[in-house]
Design a protein around this motif. Sequence first.
Motif, PDB file in Angstrom:
ATOM      1  N   GLY A  69      43.390  28.637  44.000  1.00 64.47           N
ATOM      2  CA  GLY A  69      44.170  28.660  42.614  1.00 64.47           C
ATOM      3  C   GLY A  69      44.941  29.870  42.322  1.00 64.47           C
ATOM      4  O   GLY A  69      46.166  29.738  41.923  1.00 64.47           O
ATOM      5  N   ILE A  70      44.209  30.984  42.527  1.00 62.00           N
ATOM      6  CA  ILE A  70      44.962  32.353  42.398  1.00 62.00           C
ATOM      7  C   ILE A  70      46.298  32.374  43.326  1.00 62.00           C
ATOM      8  O   ILE A  70      47.178  32.910  42.705  1.00 62.00           O
ATOM      9  N   GLY A  71      46.362  31.872  44.717  1.00 60.93           N
ATOM     10  CA  GLY A  71      47.196  31.955  45.523  1.00 60.93           C
ATOM     11  C   GLY A  71      48.317  31.079  45.082  1.00 60.93           C
ATOM     12  O   GLY A  71      49.327  31.355  45.129  1.00 60.93           O
ATOM     13  N   LYS A  96      55.796  39.729  53.193  1.00 60.05           N
ATOM     14  CA  LYS A  96      54.390  39.523  52.999  1.00 60.05           C
ATOM     15  C   LYS A  96      53.765  40.289  51.688  1.00 60.05           C
ATOM     16  O   LYS A  96      53.691  41.313  51.864  1.00 60.05           O
ATOM     17  N   VAL A  97      53.824  39.411  50.706  1.00 56.36           N
ATOM     18  CA  VAL A  97      53.163  40.293  49.409  1.00 56.36           C
ATOM     19  C   VAL A  97      51.902  40.025  48.937  1.00 56.36           C
ATOM     20  O   VAL A  97      51.489  40.727  48.072  1.00 56.36           O
ATOM     21  N   GLU A  98      51.078  39.468  49.618  1.00 59.05           N
ATOM     22  CA  GLU A  98      49.607  39.267  49.512  1.00 59.05           C
ATOM     23  C   GLU A  98      48.685  38.926  50.555  1.00 59.05           C
ATOM     24  O   GLU A  98      49.412  38.355  51.631  1.00 59.05           O
ATOM     25  N   GLY A  99      47.545  39.082  50.517  1.00 56.05           N
ATOM     26  CA  GLY A  99      46.558  38.715  51.470  1.00 56.05           C
ATOM     27  C   GLY A  99      45.387  37.879  50.997  1.00 56.05           C
ATOM     28  O   GLY A  99      44.161  37.916  51.251  1.00 56.05           O
ATOM     29  N   ILE A 100      45.743  37.211  49.782  1.00 56.45           N
ATOM     30  CA  ILE A 100      44.593  36.561  49.073  1.00 56.45           C
ATOM     31  C   ILE A 100      43.977  35.616  49.981  1.00 56.45           C
ATOM     32  O   ILE A 100      42.507  35.448  49.704  1.00 56.45           O
ATOM     33  N   GLN A 101      44.397  34.786  50.617  1.00 58.57           N
ATOM     34  CA  GLN A 101      43.528  33.951  51.563  1.00 58.57           C
ATOM     35  C   GLN A 101      42.640  34.643  52.648  1.00 58.57           C
ATOM     36  O   GLN A 101      41.666  33.706  53.034  1.00 58.57           O
ATOM     37  N   GLU A 102      43.285  35.529  53.180  1.00 60.24           N
ATOM     38  CA  GLU A 102      42.502  36.396  54.176  1.00 60.24           C
ATOM     39  C   GLU A 102      41.607  37.291  53.968  1.00 60.24           C
ATOM     40  O   GLU A 102      40.656  37.793  54.739  1.00 60.24           O
ATOM     41  N   CYS A 103      41.820  38.019  52.820  1.00 61.25           N
ATOM     42  CA  CYS A 103      40.829  39.363  52.651  1.00 61.25           C
ATOM     43  C   CYS A 103      39.332  38.666  52.262  1.00 61.25           C
ATOM     44  O   CYS A 103      38.931  37.736  51.799  1.00 61.25           O
ATOM     45  N   GLY A 104      38.527  39.893  52.715  1.00 62.96           N
ATOM     46  CA  GLY A 104      37.173  39.376  52.510  1.00 62.96           C
ATOM     47  C   GLY A 104      36.595  39.244  50.893  1.00 62.96           C
ATOM     48  O   GLY A 104      35.575  38.477  50.979  1.00 62.96           O
ATOM     49  N   GLU A 105      37.135  40.086  50.417  1.00 64.14           N
ATOM     50  CA  GLU A 105      36.985  40.205  48.896  1.00 64.14           C
ATOM     51  C   GLU A 105      37.971  40.003  47.951  1.00 64.14           C
ATOM     52  O   GLU A 105      39.052  40.715  48.232  1.00 64.14           O
ATOM     53  N   LEU A 106      37.799  39.507  47.035  1.00 61.24           N
ATOM     54  CA  LEU A 106      38.929  39.108  46.089  1.00 61.24           C
ATOM     55  C   LEU A 106      38.350  39.497  44.468  1.00 61.24           C
ATOM     56  O   LEU A 106      37.335  39.174  44.169  1.00 61.24           O
ATOM     57  N   LEU A 107      39.230  40.553  43.926  1.00 61.89           N
ATOM     58  CA  LEU A 107      38.822  40.966  42.623  1.00 61.89           C
ATOM     59  C   LEU A 107      40.062  40.660  41.853  1.00 61.89           C
ATOM     60  O   LEU A 107      41.148  40.873  42.089  1.00 61.89           O
ATOM     61  N   VAL A 108      39.636  40.373  40.686  1.00 60.84           N
ATOM     62  CA  VAL A 108      40.663  40.310  39.429  1.00 60.84           C
ATOM     63  C   VAL A 108      40.213  41.417  38.258  1.00 60.84           C
ATOM     64  O   VAL A 108      39.241  41.340  37.900  1.00 60.84           O
ATOM     65  N   SER A 155      50.654  42.075  41.923  1.00 60.19           N
ATOM     66  CA  SER A 155      51.055  41.875  40.592  1.00 60.19           C
ATOM     67  C   SER A 155      51.914  40.667  40.319  1.00 60.19           C
ATOM     68  O   SER A 155      52.352  40.622  39.334  1.00 60.19           O
ATOM     69  N   LEU A 156      52.245  39.944  41.229  1.00 56.88           N
ATOM     70  CA  LEU A 156      53.060  38.814  41.317  1.00 56.88           C
ATOM     71  C   LEU A 156      52.099  37.553  40.735  1.00 56.88           C
ATOM     72  O   LEU A 156      51.733  36.862  41.406  1.00 56.88           O
ATOM     73  N   PHE A 157      52.096  37.594  39.345  1.00 55.68           N
ATOM     74  CA  PHE A 157      51.574  36.431  38.562  1.00 55.68           C
ATOM     75  C   PHE A 157      51.957  36.230  37.310  1.00 55.68           C
ATOM     76  O   PHE A 157      52.215  37.240  36.589  1.00 55.68           O
ATOM     77  N   GLU A 158      52.106  35.046  36.756  1.00 56.52           N
ATOM     78  CA  GLU A 158      52.136  34.890  35.337  1.00 56.52           C
ATOM     79  C   GLU A 158      50.849  34.982  34.766  1.00 56.52           C
ATOM     80  O   GLU A 158      49.921  34.423  34.756  1.00 56.52           O
ATOM     81  N   PRO A 159      50.641  36.207  33.642  1.00 53.83           N
ATOM     82  CA  PRO A 159      49.534  36.430  33.031  1.00 53.83           C
ATOM     83  C   PRO A 159      48.664  35.046  32.411  1.00 53.83           C
ATOM     84  O   PRO A 159      47.460  35.016  32.736  1.00 53.83           O
ATOM     85  N   ASP A 160      49.563  34.336  31.730  1.00 52.90           N
ATOM     86  CA  ASP A 160      48.962  33.187  30.850  1.00 52.90           C
ATOM     87  C   ASP A 160      48.293  32.350  31.822  1.00 52.90           C
ATOM     88  O   ASP A 160      47.268  31.904  31.843  1.00 52.90           O
ATOM     89  N   ALA A 161      49.227  32.113  32.834  1.00 51.62           N
ATOM     90  CA  ALA A 161      48.565  31.057  34.055  1.00 51.62           C
ATOM     91  C   ALA A 161      47.262  31.542  34.639  1.00 51.62           C
ATOM     92  O   ALA A 161      46.305  30.735  34.841  1.00 51.62           O
TER      93      ALA A 161
END
Length: 218
Positions: A69-71, A96-108, A155-161
């Motif tokens: 969903g974050i992706g 390539k602007v992100e590695g959300i699906q590949e990285c070992g850990e994802l933090l927000v 940082s490419l995301f719509e904060p409210d979403a």
Amino acid sequence: MTSHAFSEAERAAVYRVIAERRDMRHFLPDPVSEDCLARVLSAAHQAPSVGLMQPWRFIRVTDRAVREGIGGVVEAERQRTAEALGEDGSAFMRLKVEGIQECGELLVVVLPDKREQHVFGRRTMPEMDLASAACAIQNLWLAARAEGLGMGWVSLFEPDALARLLALPAGASPIAVLCLGHVEAFYERPMLEQEGWTRAEALEHFLMGNRWDESKSF
């Protein structure tokens, strides 16, 4: 006089980790150990904060559906950014602007909704809560590099979403999606330089004396 400086080798290590930190986008699927994750998060939590407000909150994303969903939120903003860039949009889409699906850990990283109670240091500069949280992110970044882990700040995301996806309370703001994990190699230079998108300028262009220097306001 007693010197409070670290040893030459210790100082060299500090400057090395600063110089070799990179905003990573390419990751290996190997998991990050719990001990290592605890160490880098502890380093983040030791960051300075205005009025000792400690405004940062970290959401560790372990649910694959939430990660996807974050992706999706990031991809939607990537498309909108490309449109806003006009003729540069096609070049941007090749980055390539992100590695959300590949990285070992994802933090927000989230700024909570109760930070308005902190007036110390924020009466005339309310954005110091954001500055404090950025210090925590930098601490995490440097600790990760020292551990041999890569980290990328998305940082490419719509904060409210993103806030809706993570069920954040009213007033809370997501400020960063952090991809953390093992990498095959660190970039020799910042990735945007390697890709020819932009380049970093030397310190001399940013250092002024006593008052504003219009010749350096590029």
